[in-house]
Design a protein around this motif. Structure first.
Motif, short mmCIF file in Angstrom:
data_model
loop_
_atom_site.label_atom_id
_atom_site.label_comp_id
_atom_site.label_asym_id
_atom_site.label_seq_id
_atom_site.Cartn_x
_atom_site.Cartn_y
_atom_site.Cartn_z
N ASP A 28 -101.14 20.71 62.85
CA ASP A 28 -101.43 22.10 62.50
C ASP A 28 -102.86 22.25 62.01
OD1 ASP A 28 -100.67 24.81 62.19
OD2 ASP A 28 -100.52 24.48 60.03
N HIS A 29 -103.40 21.22 61.40
CA HIS A 29 -104.75 21.31 60.84
C HIS A 29 -105.83 21.41 61.91
CE1 HIS A 29 -104.34 17.03 61.72
NE2 HIS A 29 -105.64 17.03 61.86
N ASP A 30 -105.56 20.95 63.13
CA ASP A 30 -106.57 20.95 64.18
C ASP A 30 -107.14 22.34 64.45
OD1 ASP A 30 -106.46 18.24 64.54
OD2 ASP A 30 -105.07 18.33 66.24
N LYS A 31 -106.32 23.37 64.33
CA LYS A 31 -106.82 24.71 64.63
C LYS A 31 -107.76 25.24 63.56
CE LYS A 31 -102.40 26.66 63.32
NZ LYS A 31 -101.27 27.40 63.82
N ALA B 275 -87.93 24.35 49.37
CA ALA B 275 -88.95 23.50 48.74
C ALA B 275 -89.33 22.35 49.67
CB ALA B 275 -88.43 22.95 47.41
N TRP B 276 -88.36 21.75 50.33
CA TRP B 276 -88.65 20.67 51.27
C TRP B 276 -89.46 21.20 52.47
CZ3 TRP B 276 -87.77 19.80 56.40
CH2 TRP B 276 -88.10 18.52 56.85
N TRP B 277 -89.11 22.36 52.99
CA TRP B 277 -89.81 22.98 54.11
C TRP B 277 -91.26 23.24 53.74
CZ3 TRP B 277 -88.64 28.53 56.25
CH2 TRP B 277 -89.24 28.69 57.50
N PHE B 278 -91.48 23.78 52.55
CA PHE B 278 -92.84 24.03 52.07
C PHE B 278 -93.61 22.71 51.97
CE2 PHE B 278 -96.19 24.89 49.02
CZ PHE B 278 -96.67 26.11 49.47
N TRP B 279 -92.98 21.67 51.43
CA TRP B 279 -93.60 20.35 51.30
C TRP B 279 -93.94 19.77 52.68
CZ3 TRP B 279 -91.51 15.73 53.15
CH2 TRP B 279 -92.20 14.57 52.78
N ALA B 280 -93.03 19.90 53.63
CA ALA B 280 -93.21 19.31 54.95
C ALA B 280 -94.30 20.00 55.76
CB ALA B 280 -91.90 19.34 55.73
N THR B 281 -94.60 21.26 55.47
CA THR B 281 -95.61 21.99 56.24
C THR B 281 -96.98 22.00 55.57
OG1 THR B 281 -94.93 24.08 55.24
CG2 THR B 281 -93.93 23.49 57.36
N VAL C 292 -95.30 28.59 54.26
CA VAL C 292 -94.26 28.55 55.28
C VAL C 292 -94.33 29.81 56.13
CG1 VAL C 292 -91.77 28.53 55.67
CG2 VAL C 292 -92.76 27.09 53.90
N ILE C 293 -94.30 30.95 55.50
CA ILE C 293 -94.33 32.21 56.23
C ILE C 293 -95.78 32.67 56.42
CG2 ILE C 293 -93.64 34.63 56.17
CD1 ILE C 293 -91.14 33.57 54.56
N THR C 294 -96.52 32.68 55.34
CA THR C 294 -97.94 33.00 55.38
C THR C 294 -98.73 31.72 55.16
OG1 THR C 294 -97.51 35.20 54.47
CG2 THR C 294 -99.76 34.36 54.32
N ARG C 295 -99.57 31.34 56.12
CA ARG C 295 -100.38 30.13 56.00
C ARG C 295 -101.61 30.44 55.15
NH1 ARG C 295 -98.15 25.58 56.61
NH2 ARG C 295 -99.77 24.53 57.74
N ARG C 296 -101.92 29.53 54.26
CA ARG C 296 -103.09 29.66 53.38
C ARG C 296 -103.92 28.40 53.57
NH1 ARG C 296 -104.08 27.85 48.09
NH2 ARG C 296 -105.67 29.08 47.06
N VAL C 297 -105.22 28.58 53.78
CA VAL C 297 -106.11 27.45 53.98
C VAL C 297 -107.19 27.50 52.89
CG1 VAL C 297 -107.66 26.26 55.58
CG2 VAL C 297 -105.72 27.56 56.46
N GLY C 298 -107.10 26.56 51.95
CA GLY C 298 -108.13 26.43 50.92
C GLY C 298 -109.18 25.45 51.41
N ILE C 299 -110.44 25.83 51.25
CA ILE C 299 -111.53 25.00 51.77
C ILE C 299 -112.57 24.78 50.69
CG2 ILE C 299 -113.41 24.89 53.45
CD1 ILE C 299 -111.75 26.72 55.24
#
Length: 183
Positions: free
Chosen positions: A3-6, A70-76, A92-99
């Motif tokens: 997922d990080h590639d994008k 909680a596991w789903w959030f951890w796994a993603t 999970v629903i809304t992706r957040r990218v901290g940079i």
């Protein structure tokens, strides 16, 4: 984990891609386990009354759902260190990218509690030029020794410990210039 590639720019390469250590799930796991156990006891011993049976089943389903989310959030969630920046991709629903650009990191500390040493996780504390950053404290990182060395190499270069060339005519401890890098 792709997922990080994008979120990477074309000239950037991922050096470290990981997720938080499984120990980050222990607090929510213990809470869900307690709710599950109490609900199970209610179902086993008080289910003759419909009200308690419904409460018990709802408690069981709620505990499973809570831990599942909680596991789903951890796994993603992904923690990515590239040759240019640090990214924390989560949600999970809304992706957040901290940079945080690596050039902004002025201080890097990592901590390992007794439990962290036993289970193999640590905490990274990154500071940047007197500014408060959202990604200043990243907890439950697996293999923190390896991560620390990777980040240190990116921040300070592969020759972090410089070999110092000494003047042949003096025995002083004053360095003159670093040795050129050997390819």
């Amino acid at each position: 984990m792709k997922d990080h590639d994008k979120y990477l720019i074309p000239s950037e390469r991922a050096v470290v891609v990981t997720r938080r250590h499984w120990a980050s799930l222990t607090k929510v796991g213990a809470s869900c386990g307690a709710v599950f156990l109490v609900s199970l006891l209610i179902v086993l011993y008080l289910s003759e009354e419909q009200f308690f049976a419904v409460i018990g089943v709802l408690g069981l389903l709620g505990a499973l759902g809570w831990f599942g989310f909680a596991w789903w959030f951890w796994a993603t969630e992904e923690f990515v260190i590239t040759d240019k920046r640090v990214l924390n991709v989560n949600g999970v629903i809304t992706r957040r990218v901290g940079i945080m650009p690596l050039t902004k990191v002025t201080d890097l500390t990592y901590e390992r509690s007794v439990m962290g040493r036993l289970l193999g996780y640590g905490v990274f504390v990154m500071e940047s030029a007197g500014q408060h950053q959202a990604m200043s404290r990243i907890e439950y990182l697996p293999k923190p020794d390896l991560l620390y060395h990777e980040v240190s190499t990116l921040l300070f270069g592969p020759d972090s410990v410089l070999n110092i060339r000494r003047r042949p005519d003096t025995a002083s401890d004053h360095p003159t210039e670093p040795l050129p890098a050997v390819d």
